[in-house]
Design an enzyme around this catalytic site. Structure first.
Site, PDB file in Angstrom:
ATOM      1  N   SER A 142       0.836  -1.158  -0.140  1.00  0.00           N
ATOM      2  CA  SER A 142      -0.043   0.230  -0.072  1.00  0.00           C
ATOM      3  C   SER A 142       0.915   1.150   0.020  1.00  0.00           C
ATOM      4  O   SER A 142       1.884   1.272   0.408  1.00  0.00           O
ATOM      5  CB  SER A 142      -0.905   0.038   1.255  1.00  0.00           C
ATOM      6  OG  SER A 142      -1.471   1.225   1.227  1.00  0.00           O
ATOM      7  N   TYR A 155      -2.308  -0.656  10.409  1.00  0.00           N
ATOM      8  CA  TYR A 155      -2.291  -1.129   8.856  1.00  0.00           C
ATOM      9  C   TYR A 155      -0.825  -0.595   8.133  1.00  0.00           C
ATOM     10  O   TYR A 155      -0.272  -1.465   7.554  1.00  0.00           O
ATOM     11  CB  TYR A 155      -3.480  -0.502   8.147  1.00  0.00           C
ATOM     12  CG  TYR A 155      -3.457  -0.686   6.803  1.00  0.00           C
ATOM     13  CD1 TYR A 155      -4.166  -1.850   6.140  1.00  0.00           C
ATOM     14  CD2 TYR A 155      -3.253   0.171   5.756  1.00  0.00           C
ATOM     15  CE1 TYR A 155      -4.482  -2.064   4.884  1.00  0.00           C
ATOM     16  CE2 TYR A 155      -3.291   0.090   4.483  1.00  0.00           C
ATOM     17  CZ  TYR A 155      -3.950  -0.945   4.099  1.00  0.00           C
ATOM     18  OH  TYR A 155      -3.954  -1.332   2.567  1.00  0.00           O
TER      19      TYR A 155
HETATM   20  P1  NAP Z   1     -11.619  -5.797   0.140  1.00  0.00           P
HETATM   21  O1  NAP Z   1     -12.456  -5.424  -0.760  1.00  0.00           O
HETATM   22  O2  NAP Z   1     -11.940  -5.696   1.622  1.00  0.00           O
HETATM   23  O3  NAP Z   1     -11.239  -7.251  -0.199  1.00  0.00           O
HETATM   24  C1  NAP Z   1     -10.292  -8.022   0.731  1.00  0.00           C
HETATM   25  C2  NAP Z   1     -10.590  -9.432   0.571  1.00  0.00           C
HETATM   26  O4  NAP Z   1      -9.757 -10.039   1.400  1.00  0.00           O
HETATM   27  C3  NAP Z   1     -11.804  -9.858   0.905  1.00  0.00           C
HETATM   28  O5  NAP Z   1     -12.453 -10.659  -0.127  1.00  0.00           O
HETATM   29  C4  NAP Z   1     -11.897 -10.517   2.142  1.00  0.00           C
HETATM   30  O6  NAP Z   1     -12.841 -11.740   2.499  1.00  0.00           O
HETATM   31  C5  NAP Z   1     -10.200 -11.215   2.155  1.00  0.00           C
HETATM   32  N1  NAP Z   1      -9.823 -11.499   3.459  1.00  0.00           N
HETATM   33  C6  NAP Z   1      -9.713 -10.716   4.526  1.00  0.00           C
HETATM   34  N2  NAP Z   1      -9.579 -11.593   5.511  1.00  0.00           N
HETATM   35  C7  NAP Z   1      -8.992 -12.786   5.136  1.00  0.00           C
HETATM   36  C8  NAP Z   1      -8.448 -13.877   5.834  1.00  0.00           C
HETATM   37  N3  NAP Z   1      -8.058 -14.044   6.827  1.00  0.00           N
HETATM   38  N4  NAP Z   1      -8.342 -15.136   4.894  1.00  0.00           N
HETATM   39  C9  NAP Z   1      -8.493 -15.125   3.573  1.00  0.00           C
HETATM   40  N5  NAP Z   1      -9.286 -13.939   2.965  1.00  0.00           N
HETATM   41  C10 NAP Z   1      -9.365 -12.801   3.659  1.00  0.00           C
HETATM   42  O7  NAP Z   1     -10.327  -5.169  -0.062  1.00  0.00           O
HETATM   43  P2  NAP Z   1      -9.429  -4.383  -1.392  1.00  0.00           P
HETATM   44  O8  NAP Z   1      -9.500  -2.922  -1.402  1.00  0.00           O
HETATM   45  O9  NAP Z   1      -9.732  -5.299  -2.542  1.00  0.00           O
HETATM   46  O10 NAP Z   1      -8.027  -4.802  -0.754  1.00  0.00           O
HETATM   47  C11 NAP Z   1      -7.128  -5.854  -1.130  1.00  0.00           C
HETATM   48  C12 NAP Z   1      -5.842  -5.693  -0.841  1.00  0.00           C
HETATM   49  O11 NAP Z   1      -5.268  -4.375  -1.463  1.00  0.00           O
HETATM   50  C13 NAP Z   1      -5.554  -5.459   0.663  1.00  0.00           C
HETATM   51  O12 NAP Z   1      -4.337  -6.132   1.116  1.00  0.00           O
HETATM   52  C14 NAP Z   1      -5.405  -4.123   0.773  1.00  0.00           C
HETATM   53  O13 NAP Z   1      -4.842  -3.596   2.093  1.00  0.00           O
HETATM   54  C15 NAP Z   1      -4.677  -3.626  -0.260  1.00  0.00           C
HETATM   55  N6  NAP Z   1      -4.827  -2.185  -0.653  1.00  0.00           N
HETATM   56  C16 NAP Z   1      -6.167  -1.726  -0.951  1.00  0.00           C
HETATM   57  C17 NAP Z   1      -6.085  -0.338  -1.137  1.00  0.00           C
HETATM   58  C18 NAP Z   1      -7.469   0.397  -1.501  1.00  0.00           C
HETATM   59  O14 NAP Z   1      -7.504   1.524  -1.892  1.00  0.00           O
HETATM   60  N7  NAP Z   1      -8.461  -0.424  -1.853  1.00  0.00           N
HETATM   61  C19 NAP Z   1      -4.985   0.489  -1.366  1.00  0.00           C
HETATM   62  C20 NAP Z   1      -3.874  -0.223  -0.928  1.00  0.00           C
HETATM   63  C21 NAP Z   1      -3.677  -1.449  -0.803  1.00  0.00           C
HETATM   64  P3  NAP Z   1     -14.334 -11.259   2.898  1.00  0.00           P
HETATM   65  O15 NAP Z   1     -14.895 -10.814   1.856  1.00  0.00           O
HETATM   66  O16 NAP Z   1     -14.527 -12.457   3.468  1.00  0.00           O
HETATM   67  O17 NAP Z   1     -14.052 -10.261   4.264  1.00  0.00           O
END
Ligand code: NAP
Length: 251
Positions: A142, A155
């Site tokens: 991130s 985080y």
């Molecule tokens: P998201 O929509 O909340 O999706 C996260 C996914 O991870 C969900 O499918 C969730 O499952 C799954 N998950 C959470 N805990 C888990 C566990 N213990 N075991 C297996 N699966 C698990 O988030 P996102 O925005 O797509 O983010 C994806 C990645 O990108 C993350 O690492 C996040 O930190 C990173 N990121 C995101 C952003 C952003 O702006 N969105 C920016 C920088 C980095 P459930 O649906 O069951 O909860």
């Protein structure tokens, strides 16, 4: 150079959000992709979505923070689907609170889910990759790995740790022809960032602070992921590609 035909990938946390879009991106580049999430209920509609586009996927529901579940999940996946060539450690969560008030449970959960998970899944996947002569590991970090904001100290610490884990994996596994790199997204519109995009003040700050003048879309991350998963990055090791519309380089 960017063709992933014949390769097998696992994307953790791919029931929705960035993980699902990256899984689709790898599949469109030719890979056979396995989806992972906490439970099968989230994976089923995601698989159906990809199936409608002509992509047959594997599934491995397990909690990425549970070492026994990770071991069993990957054992079964590699036995019943295919040995892994590509791993994207994408699963991640937020538990927002000022550090002075943050419950230790929220600290631990965020460190476990965003950092320890990459060690657990990466270690299990790398053992097979070492035995087979190579592979690709991509850790989703991130912008906050370098630039913290108030309220997300857990985080930022986890993602900062993930940068050094990426480099540590590199110094141990590059000689085995495993390229370990990371992608550091800026602000991307997903469920995770919905509280920010729905807050008019935060939304205006994010759009105004991003030189590209907009939120990122999960699709914006596919190019970097395919590059890091493919032969095109055969001598790229321990790097972090920021996909952030320029936010990191602007004051
Ligand atoms: P998201 O929509 O909340 O999706 C996260 C996914 O991870 C969900 O499918 C969730 O499952 C799954 N998950 C959470 N805990 C888990 C566990 N213990 N075991 C297996 N699966 C698990 O988030 P996102 O925005 O797509 O983010 C994806 C990645 O990108 C993350 O690492 C996040 O930190 C990173 N990121 C995101 C952003 C952003 O702006 N969105 C920016 C920088 C980095 P459930 O649906 O069951 O909860």
């Amino acid at each position: 150079m960017f063709d992933l035909s014949g390769k097998t990938a696992l994307v953790t946390g791919s029931g929705r959000g960035i993980g699902l879009v990256l899984a689709r991106g790898l599949a469109r580049a030719g890979a056979r992709v396995a989806l992972n999430d906490l439970d099968g209920d989230r994976i089923a509609p995601a698989r159906e979505e990809l199936r409608r586009e002509g992509h047959e996927t594997g599934a491995a529901a397990f909690d990425v923070t549970d070492s026994a579940a990770v071991r069993e999940g990957l054992d079964r996946l590699e036995r019943e689907f295919a040995p892994l060539d590509i791993l994207i450690n994408n699963a991640g969560i937020h538990r927002r609170a000022p550090l002075a008030e943050m419950p230790v449970e929220d600290w631990r959960l965020v460190i476990d889910t965003n950092l320890t998970s990459a060690f657990l899944v990466g270690q299990r996947a790398a053992r097979g990759m070492i035995a087979r002569g190579g592979g690709k590991i991509i850790n989703i970090c991130s912008l906050n790995c370098e630039l913290p904001r108030p309220g997300i100290g857990n985080y930022s610490a986890a993602k900062g740790g993930l940068v050094l884990l990426t480099r540590s994996m590199t110094v141990e596994w590059a000689r085995h022809n495993i390229q370990v790199n990371g992608i550091a997204p800026g602000y991307i519109l997903t469920e995770m960032t919905r509280p920010l995009s729905e807050d008019p003040e935060r939304n205006a700050w994010i759009v105004g602070r991003t030189p590209a003048g907009r939120w990122g879309r999960p699709e914006d991350l596919i190019g970097a992921a395919v590059f890091l998963a493919s032969e095109a990055s055969a001598f790229v090791n321990g790097q972090m590609i920021f996909v952030d519309g320029g936010m990191r380089v602007a004051l």
